[in-house]
Design an enzyme around this catalytic site. Structure first.
Site, short mmCIF file in Angstrom:
data_model
loop_
_atom_site.label_atom_id
_atom_site.label_comp_id
_atom_site.label_asym_id
_atom_site.label_seq_id
_atom_site.Cartn_x
_atom_site.Cartn_y
_atom_site.Cartn_z
N TRP A 321 49.52 42.83 35.46
CA TRP A 321 48.67 44.14 35.80
C TRP A 321 47.93 44.33 34.72
O TRP A 321 46.65 44.80 34.56
CB TRP A 321 49.42 45.33 36.36
CG TRP A 321 48.64 46.42 36.69
CD1 TRP A 321 48.15 46.52 38.00
CD2 TRP A 321 48.36 47.55 35.88
NE1 TRP A 321 47.47 47.78 37.89
CE2 TRP A 321 47.50 48.55 36.90
CE3 TRP A 321 48.74 47.96 34.57
CZ2 TRP A 321 47.05 49.53 36.23
CZ3 TRP A 321 48.22 49.08 34.19
CH2 TRP A 321 47.33 49.93 35.04
N HIS A 322 48.24 44.40 33.55
CA HIS A 322 47.63 45.13 32.08
C HIS A 322 46.67 44.27 31.77
O HIS A 322 45.63 44.64 30.95
CB HIS A 322 48.57 45.25 30.84
CG HIS A 322 49.39 46.54 31.38
ND1 HIS A 322 50.59 46.57 31.88
CD2 HIS A 322 48.96 47.96 30.68
CE1 HIS A 322 50.88 47.93 32.06
NE2 HIS A 322 50.15 48.86 31.37
N GLY A 323 46.63 42.91 32.07
CA GLY A 323 45.39 42.18 31.78
C GLY A 323 45.88 40.60 32.01
O GLY A 323 46.85 40.11 32.25
N PHE A 497 41.98 47.58 31.53
CA PHE A 497 43.08 47.28 32.49
C PHE A 497 42.57 47.52 34.09
O PHE A 497 43.30 47.40 34.82
CB PHE A 497 44.42 47.83 32.49
CG PHE A 497 44.85 47.54 30.82
CD1 PHE A 497 44.68 46.39 30.20
CD2 PHE A 497 45.19 48.82 30.06
CE1 PHE A 497 44.85 46.22 29.02
CE2 PHE A 497 45.54 48.59 28.65
CZ PHE A 497 45.49 47.14 28.15
#
Lengths: 497, 330
Positions: A321-323, A497
């Protein structure tokens, strides 16, 4: 539009004045005004992507309305699926493409799609809404309220991830539309303290981290102090950047009489990884728990291996999800492994309820804190580095394998340091303090002071108004200096993000 | 009467802040900032050194104000990589090296030398490329700000209001730490590696030998040289230079633009060089085109990839002197 830009101050003043002015006569109009302001705020960055945001709102509102009227798995899967396809295309297309071709050993051209700001945040909020609409826990009939829930500008781009139950009821309360001096000044004090965290602390630490990580990603070697300097700088930069943004969002919400959820609760004080995740990006943890971990079976169903598997899947997806890169997945997996070890340790060796002597307790807690903190710092190295090679270069440096090097002039100032055989000197260390001796002193002071603040001061919401004002008196001028009198503002880390 | 508490998040109530208290905190903050940076803290090792340099160099310049002379003006590359003494000897003019640092705004430096220039003077400006494309905000945030706040209130008063504000708000949090360190070091009798005493009577830096360059060799070797950009004629700094060129034309002063020194690596493009040449020549002045474009092997440099060690300072100055001699037939 960045919270730390001059134009935002003008924008917000107009938005807030309009909201309360319209709210005196017609609450629906006031909410509509906030929706317009939020869309303007979003469109300021890249107007064409405003269409994506509006389409996403209309689509999910329609699905939610259908789901509330008739419990339909087809609509739910279609709704959630299209959200995932959208985020998959905009955020992960290049990642999937490059990963696929790397496994096949074939050539490819990346599409380089510009990531719409905040897509991870507003997509997750709407997926949660659809799931809850399916089980009749949600069902907003008013399009304006729904649109504002998704697009409310203080939290639109970098969270906190707002649950519909947090926000939608507030749009129906009469008190929301009445300006309150107490709320305005309280909100302003929180906003400016959050802004200080971002522009003075996080942006001030950023060059120390960037120097080391850019060098490592380019294939350069890193020595012990450089490695720890860069890793610690990034550890603090990320915390102050993101928690500063959350404070600003909460402060702006407070001015507008909208309560937003707390997103950070002194996470670096955690004495184990489970506690760390209760205090770091709280709203993401809540989302992952409620909409991924529990539906997977959570901790109540299945064998221990299944439970641990669920936890690991949740953390891997949390990482992704963060990248869109494998280093984020690895970071998530590392935290998953930490959590598994933590749970296993608790079950087998040290249950939380075990009583020990107070002195032993202090020693134990200090040791646990140190292990937790170092584990978190190591994981951030993978989060920050652009390549695995870069991450391992920094970690190699931190291990001391590349030597313990300091500028000659600093060594000459440390008594007996000339006799320490492991320590060597050099003329200039550009990765440490910008390459000057005074820069090293600045870096040590900045890192030490704000590490101490993260560890030993209560968070903004636990202190009295007097103490908050005391901190405001100490910090306000520095914030103004950074916003209005120093070169162009940088972006918030969590925007990506 | 409004509530003393605010429901700040769904789960938390906090003490509300009163308006009067809020404004008092703001005013106190600004007052603390002003007192701290205008009256208490200063940087004797850096800003203090700049002051010594400026005073010493201005004194040399003042002594030459009645006669035609050569003035070398740039950032630190002008100070370290150029010998005004040698260039002056070659073109048979008394000379002064007025360069201090590239972090000092160019308009501030040009305004300081103007009162001492007369018709027939030559100003050689091997300006660092960064100085040719700075925004107003960057120029206003130049390193002269702490200097004028601490030592030169006359220049501060000459600034426009916005620039005065930028000067007073120059100081960030890190400044506190380094200022305290510098004040403590000065109390302890510590001197920087390069002090104002390391300059000859022409204002050139001296004593930066190859031997002394050794501790920096590794760093210089590892430094990547990126291609410098050309001039941005719309930028605030370029416009300031342009105004100076006009002023120089009106007063019979000749300005010669030049290459700053930097290490071999990616070179400036010929288009960028042409842009800089055109900038000077279209305003009635000159640009000294050197064959090596001011670039030297990394082994020739002292502590950064912009500062030549002393033997190469002399080598480069010989080139510049010969070029100027040819240009003016002196």
């Amino acid at each position: 539009m960045l919270f730390n830009s001059s134009e935002f101050f003008i924008f917000f003043a107009i938005a807030a004045c309009g909201f309360f002015l319209f709210g005196r006569f017609q609450q629906r109009v006031a909410l509509g005004w906030l929706v317009l302001c939020s869309l303007f705020f979003y469109g300021w960055w890249n107007p064409p992507y405003l269409l994506l945001m509006v389409a996403s709102i209309l689509f999910n509102y329609g699905c939610g309305w259908l789901l509330y009227r008739r419990k339909s798995k087809v609509v739910l899967f279609f709704g959630v699926g299209l959200n995932l396809v959208t985020i998959g295309y905009f955020k992960y297309y290049d990642f999937f493409l490059s990963s696929w071709h790397s496994t096949q050993g074939t050539n490819y051209n990346l599409v380089h799609i510009i990531l719409p700001l905040g897509i991870s945040f507003f997509t997750f909020q709407q997926i949660a809404y659809l799931v809850d609409a399916y089980v009749h826990k949600a069902g907003e009939r008013n399009l304006i309220d729904y649109a504002l829930f998704v697009s409310f500008f203080p939290q639109l781009i970098a969270g906190p991830i707002v649950h519909h139950q947090d926000l939608l009821p507030q749009f129906k309360e009469a008190r929301t539309f009445r300006p309150s001096r107490a709320a305005i000044y309280t909100g302003l004090s929180i906003f400016f303290l959050g802004l200080f965290k971002k522009v003075v602390v996080a942006d001030g630490l950023s060059p120390y981290a960037s120097a080391v990580f850019n060098h490592a990603d380019a294939g350069g070697a890193v020595t012990f102090f450089e490695g720890w300097g860069g890793a610690m700088a990034y550890t603090l930069q990320l915390y102050y950047d993101f928690s500063g943004y959350s404070d600003m969002a909460i402060g702006l919400g407070c001015i507008l009489n909208i309560r937003l959820p707390l997103n950070f609760d002194s996470p670096y004080r955690a004495t184990n990884i489970i506690d760390f995740w209760r205090c770091w990006h709280i709203t993401l943890s809540r989302f992952l728990r409620d909409y991924l971990y529990i539906p997977l079976g959570g901790s109540r169903k299945g064998s221990k291996a299944r439970r641990y598997g669920n936890l690991m899947i949740t953390m891997l997806i949390g990482g992704l999800w963060h990248g869109a890169a494998w280093n984020f997945v690895f970071w998530g997996g590392l935290h998953g492994a930490y959590l598994l070890i933590n749970h296993a340790w608790r079950n087998a060796v040290d249950p939380p309820e075990r009583i020990v002597h107070p002195v032993c307790d202090v020693l134990k807690r200090t040791t646990y804190w140190a292990i937790t903190f170092i584990a978190v710092v190591i994981a951030w190295v993978f989060f920050r580095a652009l390549t695995f090679e870069g991450a391992f270069a920094v970690l190699t440096g931190m291990s001391g394998a590349n030597g313990f090097v300091l500028p000659d002039q600093i060594i000459s100032f440390i008594p007996t340091a000339q006799n320490w055989s492991f320590l060597s000197g050099t003329g200039t260390m550009p990765l440490l303090g910008g390459g000057t001796v005074l820069g090293v002193i600045e870096q040590v002071c900045m890192t030490g002071m704000f590490l101490a603040a993260a560890l030993f001061t209560a968070n903004l919401y636990q202190i009295s108004d007097r103490r908050r004002l005391f901190f405001l008196a100490l910090t306000f001028a520095f914030t103004i200096q950074r916003v209005f009198f120093s070169p162009a503002p940088s972006e918030f880390i969590y925007f990506q993000f | 009467m409004e509530s003393a508490y605010i429901q700040i998040t769904a789960a938390r109530r906090i003490h509300a802040v009163r308006g009067v208290s809020f404004w008092i905190a703001i005013v106190v903050s600004l007052l603390i900032y002003y007192v701290l940076f205008s009256m208490v803290l200063h940087k004797p090792q850096t800003t203090g050194q700049h002051r010594k340099l400026i005073v010493a160099k201005t004194t040399i310049l003042d002594g030459l104000k009645e006669e035609p002379k050569l003035v070398v003006l740039a950032g630190s590359n002008g100070r370290v990589s150029h010998s005004a003494r040698l260039i002056g000897e070659i073109i048979n003019l008394p000379a002064v090296n007025m360069s201090v640092t590239a972090s000092m705004s160019i308009d501030f430096q040009l305004n300081r030398i103007k009162p001492f220039l007369i018709a027939g003077d030559i100003v050689y400006m091997p300006l660092e490329y960064g100085q040719l494309a700075r925004s107003r905000k960057t120029v206003y945030s130049g390193i002269e700000a702490p200097y004028v706040v601490a030592y030169d209130k006359t220049s501060l008063a000459d600034f426009n209001l916005m620039r005065q504000l930028h000067a007073y708000f120059y100081f960030d949090l890190k400044f506190i730490f380094s200022a305290l360190a510098e004040m403590a070091l000065t109390e302890m009798g510590f001197e920087r590696r390069v002090t104002a005493d390391d300059f000859n009577e022409w204002g050139d830096q001296t004593g930066h030998s190859i031997e002394k360059a050794k501790p920096y060799a590794n760093y210089i070797n590892q430094t990547t040289v990126s291609a410098p950009k050309g001039i941005d004629t719309e930028s605030f700094s370029a416009q300031s230079i342009s105004e100076f060129l006009e002023w120089a034309s009106e007063h019979g002063v000749v300005v010669v633009g030049g290459y700053p020194t930097y290490a071999e690596g990616l070179a400036i493009t010929s288009e960028a060089v042409s842009g800089i040449e055109l900038f000077y020549e279209s305003r009635g002045h000159y640009f000294l085109n050197l064959e090596n474009k001011g670039r030297y092997p990394k082994t020739h440099f002292f502590d950064t990839i912009y500062h030549l060690a002393e033997p190469y300072q002399l080598e480069h100055s010989q080139r510049v002197g010969d070029g100027l001699k040819e240009l003016f037939g002196r």
